[in-house]
Design an enzyme around this catalytic site. Sequence first.
Site, PDB file in Angstrom:
ATOM      1  N   LYS A  57       6.188  -3.671   1.818  1.00  0.00           N
ATOM      2  CA  LYS A  57       5.763  -2.322   2.704  1.00  0.00           C
ATOM      3  C   LYS A  57       6.795  -1.579   3.223  1.00  0.00           C
ATOM      4  O   LYS A  57       8.004  -2.134   3.447  1.00  0.00           O
ATOM      5  CB  LYS A  57       4.726  -2.958   3.536  1.00  0.00           C
ATOM      6  N   ARG A  61      -0.775 -11.804   1.047  1.00  0.00           N
ATOM      7  CA  ARG A  61      -1.105 -11.236  -0.121  1.00  0.00           C
ATOM      8  C   ARG A  61       0.347 -10.746  -0.512  1.00  0.00           C
ATOM      9  O   ARG A  61       1.023 -10.099   0.194  1.00  0.00           O
ATOM     10  CB  ARG A  61      -1.873 -10.033   0.544  1.00  0.00           C
TER      11      ARG A  61
HETATM   12  N1  HH2 Z   1      -2.494  -3.728   1.413  1.00  0.00           N
HETATM   13  C1  HH2 Z   1      -2.726  -2.975   0.453  1.00  0.00           C
HETATM   14  C2  HH2 Z   1      -3.947  -3.058  -0.450  1.00  0.00           C
HETATM   15  N2  HH2 Z   1      -4.864  -3.769  -0.129  1.00  0.00           N
HETATM   16  N3  HH2 Z   1      -5.430  -5.731   1.206  1.00  0.00           N
HETATM   17  C3  HH2 Z   1      -5.528  -6.565   2.286  1.00  0.00           C
HETATM   18  N4  HH2 Z   1      -6.478  -7.493   2.783  1.00  0.00           N
HETATM   19  N5  HH2 Z   1      -4.292  -6.413   3.021  1.00  0.00           N
HETATM   20  C4  HH2 Z   1      -3.285  -5.642   2.688  1.00  0.00           C
HETATM   21  O1  HH2 Z   1      -2.257  -5.778   3.602  1.00  0.00           O
HETATM   22  C5  HH2 Z   1      -3.586  -4.611   1.776  1.00  0.00           C
HETATM   23  C6  HH2 Z   1      -4.763  -4.757   1.199  1.00  0.00           C
HETATM   24  C7  HH2 Z   1      -1.827  -2.053  -0.051  1.00  0.00           C
HETATM   25  O2  HH2 Z   1      -0.642  -2.753  -1.075  1.00  0.00           O
HETATM   26  P1  HH2 Z   1      -0.821  -2.434  -2.499  1.00  0.00           P
HETATM   27  O3  HH2 Z   1      -2.257  -2.924  -3.098  1.00  0.00           O
HETATM   28  O4  HH2 Z   1       0.154  -2.973  -3.253  1.00  0.00           O
HETATM   29  O5  HH2 Z   1      -0.773  -0.781  -2.612  1.00  0.00           O
HETATM   30  P2  HH2 Z   1      -1.723   0.234  -3.256  1.00  0.00           P
HETATM   31  O6  HH2 Z   1      -2.905   0.448  -2.214  1.00  0.00           O
HETATM   32  O7  HH2 Z   1      -0.860   1.373  -3.147  1.00  0.00           O
HETATM   33  O8  HH2 Z   1      -2.274  -0.174  -4.338  1.00  0.00           O
END
Ligand code: HH2
Length: 293
Positions: A234, A269
């Site tokens: 992040k 995660r």
């Molecule tokens: N962060 C993201 C997405 N889902 N779910 C939970 N429970 N906690 C988090 O911190 C969280 C999440 C963002 O990361 P990522 O999936 O890599 O990115 P994107 O939303 O761009 O797909």
Amino acid sequence: MLPAMPRIVSKSPRVWRHRSGEIVLDRTHVMGVLNVTPDSFSDGGRYLAPEAAIQRGLEIAEQGASILDVGGESTRPGSASVSAEEEWRRIDPVLRGVVRKIDIPISIDTRKPDVADRALERGATIINDVTGLSDPRMARLASKAHAGVVVMHMQGDPATMQQAPRYTNVAEEVRDFLAARAKAGMAAGIEREAIAVDPGIGFGKTVDQNLDLLRNLDGIVSLGHPVVVGVSRKSFIAHLGGGERMEDRLAGSLAAATLAAARGADLIRAHDVVETVRAMRVADGVLRRRANL
Ligand code: HH2
């Protein structure tokens, strides 16, 4: 008079229940991220083709993740939402491809009840809802299906959440929000032990607010629910370091994950699964006197 019997207090381990079993929280687990999207902030487009996504899903399970978290919509700052149909079109072949081939639970990272419902039918057993069960249909279907849920905190919505996040006391407000949403979930019939909570690092928070939340994670831990923390790659990591590019944020991600574990996180995660699993083994050795050999 007979001497009083010593009271045997059985200390059963904490668990997180989901649709087909439970995760024993006797170590720090890794939730491996699989984004089947063209635009996720760190791996957008990489796993959009079903074959590549299935391959990565199998690899995540092999690398020691305890959960495979599949998402078909990016919720990065500034992202636009996609239709339920499009989201389902992305993840359906992937769920079909991995579901009976891996022996870890699958969570579905979605804010849409229709997508969650179909994913549970396909074999997912946990709903990861970044809106904290804001749609009452989500809580109802989770309850009916006996799914596990992640209740995450977000201020605003992904399109605008980073514009001017504002709190009086971020740690208290996020803790109170999570307590209230978990309570609403239980009122809808979800079992207490099926609800995990997550402070939502980066979701409507400045760098300082993210750091405050991590520093004060004990407030969220004290709610008694399993705690999920997502710090992987992040942007606050680049802000603290030297503006590292996405592919150079592993060291910072592991440092943040280790500190979250030390503050009581049960699940991390992460995108870099094998490295995070290794780091959490060492963290658990120190923090929980847990040897894996
Ligand atoms: N962060 C993201 C997405 N889902 N779910 C939970 N429970 N906690 C988090 O911190 C969280 C999440 C963002 O990361 P990522 O999936 O890599 O990115 P994107 O939303 O761009 O797909």
